[in-house]
Design a protein around this motif. Structure first.
Motif, short mmCIF file in Angstrom:
data_model
loop_
_atom_site.label_atom_id
_atom_site.label_comp_id
_atom_site.label_asym_id
_atom_site.label_seq_id
_atom_site.Cartn_x
_atom_site.Cartn_y
_atom_site.Cartn_z
N SER A 120 34.56 41.44 28.31
CA SER A 120 34.96 42.53 29.20
C SER A 120 36.36 42.99 28.86
N ARG A 121 36.56 44.30 28.93
CA ARG A 121 37.88 44.89 28.67
C ARG A 121 38.11 46.04 29.64
N THR A 122 39.36 46.23 30.04
CA THR A 122 39.70 47.40 30.86
C THR A 122 40.07 48.58 29.99
N MET A 180 42.62 36.97 29.21
CA MET A 180 41.86 37.91 30.02
C MET A 180 41.94 37.48 31.48
N ASN A 181 41.91 38.43 32.33
CA ASN A 181 41.92 38.21 33.76
C ASN A 181 40.62 37.50 34.17
N ALA A 182 40.76 36.38 34.91
CA ALA A 182 39.57 35.61 35.32
C ALA A 182 38.66 36.42 36.24
N VAL A 183 39.24 37.26 37.08
CA VAL A 183 38.44 38.08 37.98
C VAL A 183 37.60 39.08 37.18
N LEU A 184 38.21 39.71 36.19
CA LEU A 184 37.48 40.65 35.33
C LEU A 184 36.36 39.93 34.59
N GLY A 185 36.66 38.75 34.08
CA GLY A 185 35.65 37.97 33.36
C GLY A 185 34.47 37.63 34.25
N ARG A 186 34.74 37.21 35.47
CA ARG A 186 33.67 36.86 36.42
C ARG A 186 32.85 38.10 36.77
N ARG A 187 33.53 39.22 37.02
CA ARG A 187 32.82 40.48 37.30
C ARG A 187 31.91 40.86 36.14
#
Length: 116
Positions: A53-55, A1-8
């Motif tokens: 989190s998922r897009t 998973m994208n770290a930025v997405l996870g943090r958001r």
């Protein structure tokens, strides 16, 4: 998973929990047993919250990522957190916050309380 997405996702989850009256005690706490995304309290109960989190759902529903092995790791990591923070007996609840971030539109948040 994208770290930025996870943090958001964790930022949104913490805001949500605070809006529900909880106090966030720790975020991204790591130990040999694993990581605890969010540890919070409502004053009486310790709430250990896994944030997914998922897009999109091409990899499945975010809630499906919290399977029995993941729950077992959360339980072991929680025991370590309690020990390292010198917390005695306290009621514990495990929650999952699932976030879906569609390319267009608003984030969808689902908060499932008491998953084990």
């Amino acid at each position: 998973m994208n770290a930025v997405l996870g943090r958001r996702g964790e930022d949104v989850a913490c805001s949500w929990l605070e809006q529900q009256g909880l106090v966030v005690l720790s975020r991204n706490w790591r130990c040999p047993e694993g990581e605890l995304d969010v540890i919070a309290t409502d004053g009486a109960t310790l709430v250990v919250c896994e944030v997914k989190s998922r897009t999109d759902t091409s990899r499945g529903d975010p809630l499906e990522a919290v399977d029995q092995p993941k729950l077992d790791r959360l339980r072991r990591a929680t025991a370590r957190w309690l020990c390292e923070h010198h917390v005695g007996w306290v009621p514990i609840r495990y929650d999952v916050i699932a976030l879906e971030w569609p390319p267009e539109g608003q984030v969808r948040l689902r908060h499932v309380r008491g998953v084990m």
